[in-house]
Design an enzyme around this catalytic site. Structure first.
Site, PDB file in Angstrom:
ATOM      1  N   ALA A 220      95.220  30.781  39.624  1.00 55.12           N
ATOM      2  CA  ALA A 220      96.501  30.890  38.913  1.00 55.12           C
ATOM      3  C   ALA A 220      96.638  32.206  38.161  1.00 55.12           C
ATOM      4  O   ALA A 220      97.692  32.855  38.197  1.00 55.12           O
ATOM      5  CB  ALA A 220      96.652  29.711  37.946  1.00 55.12           C
TER       6      ALA A 220
ATOM      7  N   GLY B 141     115.826  23.834  39.178  1.00 54.14           N
ATOM      8  CA  GLY B 141     116.005  25.029  38.377  1.00 54.14           C
ATOM      9  C   GLY B 141     115.111  25.016  37.161  1.00 54.14           C
ATOM     10  O   GLY B 141     114.068  24.363  37.143  1.00 54.14           O
TER      11      GLY B 141
ATOM     12  N   GLY C  57     101.188  27.971  44.355  1.00 59.95           N
ATOM     13  CA  GLY C  57     101.337  29.310  43.793  1.00 59.95           C
ATOM     14  C   GLY C  57     102.750  29.644  43.362  1.00 59.95           C
ATOM     15  O   GLY C  57     102.984  30.707  42.752  1.00 59.95           O
TER      16      GLY C  57
ATOM     17  N   ASP D 140     102.968  30.120  39.607  1.00 63.24           N
ATOM     18  CA  ASP D 140     102.397  31.400  39.183  1.00 63.24           C
ATOM     19  C   ASP D 140     103.399  32.520  39.459  1.00 63.24           C
ATOM     20  O   ASP D 140     103.543  33.454  38.660  1.00 63.24           O
ATOM     21  CB  ASP D 140     101.091  31.675  39.926  1.00 63.24           C
TER      22      ASP D 140
ATOM     23  N   ARG E  92      95.428  20.175  35.585  1.00 66.54           N
ATOM     24  CA  ARG E  92      94.538  19.778  36.674  1.00 66.54           C
ATOM     25  C   ARG E  92      93.762  18.547  36.199  1.00 66.54           C
ATOM     26  O   ARG E  92      92.711  18.653  35.564  1.00 66.54           O
ATOM     27  CB  ARG E  92      93.566  20.902  37.037  1.00 66.54           C
TER      28      ARG E  92
END
Length: 316
Positions: free
Chosen positions: A34, A229, A254, A257, A167
């Protein structure tokens, strides 16, 4: 230095074929994490970034350093660790729309980070410190390192950006909730997803989540609602910025990120909050269209073209 981030990056292996990984015989090797995804995303958008971490003193660790350095990220504060290996993870494309990720990171080099890694002279150079909720979950010493980095940033007026990036597999729910709320209270900008907000506060209501994060101590809350959004809340303002709709999502891993990189890039470029969120939404959408953690991170020209609806398969 514009932004410094701290956390683990791992070697990523993906089967060359879709389906159950038990039948795979050939894999491609990439790198992902990340924090480094975020840093690379910002360098591609024209900003200076630095990454604090530890990697194994092994071939994968050396290749990773070479890769991240080659993307333009400063790695002066990444240590080669002799006592532990570089972490691994596998990304399995079972079928369209179903991706599974399996981590092999327990006892990894990055889990040995401690307060010494939160180098004051390095951190105080930055305008922003980026932290995720993954790093404090790796070990007790990693948690101490994150809190030390936050302390250093606050003492030098460095703006703290916190992405909870939950996580659950890394720690107990009680420990996760306690730690993530503690760091949220110390951050200037918090970037949770709706699901993370529900985990922390027990509600999915955006306005309620915005209020609760602000009451905890955050100055700004940027609440990600996926394909819908992004909501924004501060003491004096609130808004909703619709997402860019993507016809074909290849790999969603991802995207968060990418959003964070796009949003912080907008802040660095002194855009309005609305336009910074738009840039974050655009980068996140672009990332989903490419297989890999960093392969879809765009350069600024591509983002501008995408946002002007000149890209393919895009509506707003």
């Amino acid at each position: 230095m514009d932004v410094i981030t701290m956390g683990e990056t791992m070697a990523l292996f993906s089967p060359e074929q879709n389906g159950m990984m038990r039948y795979a015989h050939m894999y491609s090797r990439k790198f992902g994490g990340a924090e480094s995804n975020f840093a690379i995303g910002l360098t591609r958008l024209g900003h200076q970034t630095g990454w604090i971490s530890r990697v194994g003193n092994d071939e994968l660790g050396k290749a990773m350093l070479q890769f991240v350095r080659g993307e333009g990220v400063n790695v002066d504060n990444v240590k080669l660790e002799d006592k532990a290996p570089t972490g691994l993870y596998f990304k399995e494309f079972r079928r369209e729309g179903e991706i599974r990720v399996q981590y092999y990171r327990k006892g990894s080099a990055a889990s040995l980070m401690n307060e010494e890694d939160a180098d004051e002279a390095y951190i105080k150079k930055a305008r922003y410190l980026h932290i995720t909720g993954i790093t404090p979950a790796l070990s007790t010493t990693c948690r101490q390192a994150v809190l030390k980095a936050i302390q250093v940033a606050r003492s030098h007026g460095v703006t703290i950006v916190f992405d909870p990036n939950l996580r659950k597999s890394l720690w107990s729910e009680e420990e996760a909730r306690t730690t993530l709320l503690e760091i949220s209270a110390l951050a200037d900008i918090v970037l949770p997803g709706i699901a993370e907000g529900e985990f922390l506060f027990g509600t999915e209501d955006p306005e309620e989540l915005g209020r609760l994060f602000l009451e905890k101590g955050a100055k700004e809350v940027v609440l990600k609602a996926g394909e819908k959004g992004t909501y924004y809340y501060s003491k004096n303002d609130s808004m909703f910025v619709p997402a860019f709709q993507v016809a074909n999502v290849i790999d969603p891993v991802g995207a968060g990120d990418g959003f964070a990189a796009g949003y912080v890039s907008g802040l660095l470029d002194e855009l309005s909050v609305n336009d910074a969120i738009l840039r974050g939404n655009a980068v996140g959408a672009l990332v989903t269209q490419v297989n890999g953690d960093v392969e879809g991170l765009p350069e600024k020209e591509e983002v501008m073209r995408f946002m002007s609806s000149e890209g393919e398969d895009v509506t707003r």
